[in-house]
Write an enzyme that holds these catalytic residues in place. Structure first.
Site, short mmCIF file in Angstrom:
data_model
loop_
_atom_site.label_atom_id
_atom_site.label_comp_id
_atom_site.label_asym_id
_atom_site.label_seq_id
_atom_site.Cartn_x
_atom_site.Cartn_y
_atom_site.Cartn_z
N THR A 142 0.85 -1.14 0.19
CA THR A 142 0.15 -0.35 0.26
C THR A 142 1.16 1.17 -0.46
O THR A 142 1.57 0.94 0.70
CB THR A 142 -0.57 0.18 1.49
OG1 THR A 142 -0.59 0.02 3.12
CG2 THR A 142 -1.88 -1.62 1.07
N HIS A 143 0.62 2.45 -0.86
CA HIS A 143 1.82 3.25 -0.83
C HIS A 143 2.65 3.20 -1.62
O HIS A 143 4.11 4.06 -1.54
CB HIS A 143 1.90 3.73 0.55
CG HIS A 143 0.19 4.54 1.19
ND1 HIS A 143 -0.71 5.66 0.37
CD2 HIS A 143 -0.27 3.82 2.36
CE1 HIS A 143 -2.21 5.41 1.39
NE2 HIS A 143 -1.06 4.53 2.07
N SER A 151 18.49 0.61 -26.23
CA SER A 151 19.03 2.04 -25.79
C SER A 151 19.40 2.61 -27.15
O SER A 151 20.63 1.28 -27.34
CB SER A 151 20.24 2.52 -24.89
OG SER A 151 20.66 3.32 -24.87
N LYS A 160 21.14 -1.74 -21.30
CA LYS A 160 19.25 -1.48 -20.97
C LYS A 160 18.75 -2.65 -22.32
O LYS A 160 18.64 -2.65 -22.71
CB LYS A 160 19.07 0.09 -21.97
CG LYS A 160 19.94 1.50 -20.80
CD LYS A 160 19.42 1.30 -19.67
CE LYS A 160 17.93 1.95 -19.74
NZ LYS A 160 17.17 3.42 -20.24
N GLU A 181 5.39 0.86 -21.45
CA GLU A 181 5.02 2.15 -20.51
C GLU A 181 3.43 2.34 -21.81
O GLU A 181 3.03 3.39 -21.97
CB GLU A 181 6.28 2.23 -21.08
CG GLU A 181 7.04 3.04 -19.69
CD GLU A 181 8.70 2.73 -20.18
OE1 GLU A 181 9.42 3.06 -19.24
OE2 GLU A 181 8.95 3.28 -21.76
#
Length: 457
Positions: free
Chosen positions: A152-153, A274, A280, A287
């Site tokens: 949570t959070h 990348s 990467k 996304e």
């Protein structure tokens, strides 16, 4: 097209702003299907001769074959798919083509075509969501006992199982399916035969065309039928909610794939590299799904604002109804496919997940609950005692269960050796047997229900 009503043709500006063929050509299959149903009905009702019905039907089949082979031509002078098809039909069969538009208007024609397209889009979305659910259930079954931190959070809260976490998204998808299914039921009334706005004086059979097009019946009010775009808003509303769920799942995959978390290894097929950093592996598909949610929600907002305040019946503003629906459906279909592939192909790093659960003091609540149950301590006092134990464990850099009994008793003498049975993440998870809880036995029960619902065997 406008006959003798206008002395001059439209200006170039009017021609460009008025033309919808660049986007409504996507409706060509629905337009021809509805036209064939309409002319068949005109023949049955004795409004058009059998010879002309046969000629028109054959001509429409030829137009459809041309569109399928070469695409729909874009002649802006013909404005839209309806006039484009009628014009080509006239070139193929002559004046008989002019009888096709008897007892209908472009107003009920476009409403019918658009409903048919949206209904098919809903069916496609429902199928895609079903595939996503099956992927989630399959992976949840594999990981019904895999321990991970629940959050949570975005802070470690209590240990859960990965299967439980994945099944949460199954439930979201189930609600999405219910929204699309409900929208489909409301949509399924045929506007065809409402004509421009007032119905028609020809003795048509609206039940016949409704049945031929797979509708549950004709619409009951011609004014509403030609001006209604609730079905498009329903689709966009359900699509926006669905895209939010997909975005949440995508966000978690992005976070979990990051090095600080290291919970998952994304499939190469849904990742990119990348241009400058060879190490990467970017979660670009996730996304983009996250980004698509904004565009889909924007499509909903666009049509809501377009429809706000339009008087009955049809207004040309409604020509702008289709692009947001077409765009949202395209984005949603791609997003569902991407997340389905991601769930199917992701490698879950279960050791890292368990380690994170153990080191995040996820069993603190279990310690507090034990103090309440076994030492008869009020929960608020137990909460304070547990907080002190967490602070001590944190200062030593160890898990709660690694604290010595003497250290726990120094905080509160009522703690005894039985407490260790409650402090492991396995014990914590296993104890949560309430309906819908994270205990493996409960997770497997929910998975079994989902398998039956999805007829997965």
């Amino acid at each position: 097209m406008w006959g003798g009503r206008f002395a001059e043709g439209p200006s170039s500006i009017m021609r460009e702003i008025n033309a919808s063929i660049p986007f409504d050509k996507a409706l060509w299959r629905e337009d021809i299907t509805a036209s064939k149903a309409h002319v068949a009905m005109l023949g049955e009702c004795g409004i058009v001769s059998a010879d002309d019905v046969a000629l028109i039907t054959d001509g429409l089949d030829k137009v459809a074959a041309e569109y399928a082979a070469d695409g729909v031509p874009e002649d802006w002078d013909l404005e839209d798919i309806h006039m484009t098809t009628e014009a080509r039909l006239a070139e193929l069969i002559g004046p008989a083509a002019g009888r096709l538009h008897t007892a209908r208007s472009r107003n009920d024609q476009v409403a019918t075509d658009f409903k048919l397209w949206t209904r098919a889009a809903m069916d496609e979305t429902l199928a895609g969501l079903g595939a996503l659910q099956r992927a989630l259930v399959t992976r949840a079954d594999e990981h019904a006992e895999t321990i991970m931190p629940g959050f949570t959070h975005l802070q470690t809260a209590q240990p859960v199982t990965l299967g439980h976490h994945l099944m949460a998204y199954y439930e979201m998808a189930r609600r999405d399916i219910s929204r699309f299914a409900d929208a489909r039921k409301r949509l399924n009334k045929s506007p065809l035969g409402s004509a421009a706005l007032a119905g028609t004086g020809f003795p048509i059979d609206r039940e016949m065309t409704s049945d031929a097009l797979g509708f549950d019946g004709p619409t009951r009010n011609s004014l509403d039928a030609v001006s209604d775009r609730d079905f498009a808003l329903d689709y966009l509303s359900a699509a926006a909610q669905c895209s939010l769920h997909l975005s949440r799942l995508a966000e978690e995959m992005v976070i979990w794939a990051s090095q600080p978390f290291g919970f998952v290894r994304m499939p190469d097929t849904l990742s990119t590299g990348s241009s400058i950093m060879p190490q990467k592996k970017n979660p670009d598909a996730a996304e983009l799904v996250r980004g698509h949610a904004g565009r889909i929600t924007g499509c909903l907002t666009s049509l809501i604002v377009t429809m706000k305040g339009l008087p009955l019946a049809y207004s040309k503003d409604m020509q702008d109804d289709k692009p947001p629906v077409f765009e949202a459906h395209s984005l949603l279909t791609l997003s569902i496919a991407a997340m389905t592939g991601m769930i199917e192909g992701t490698t879950f790093k279960t050791d890292r997940m368990r380690q994170a659960a153990e080191l995040g003091y996820a069993t603190a609540t279990d310690l507090a609950d034990w103090l309440v149950r076994e030492a008869d301590i009020p929960f608020r006092e137990a909460h304070h005692i547990t907080g002190a134990a967490v602070k001590l464990a944190e200062s030593k850099g160890v898990a709660l269960e690694a604290l010595e009994l003497s250290e726990l008793q120094a905080i509160d003498a009522r703690v005894d050796e039985r407490v260790y049975k409650a402090l492991s993440v396995d014990a914590s998870v296993a104890s949560r047997k309430s309906y819908g809880g994270t205990a493996p036995v409960e997770v497997r029960a929910r998975i079994a229900e989902a398998r039956r619902h999805l007829e997965m065997g």
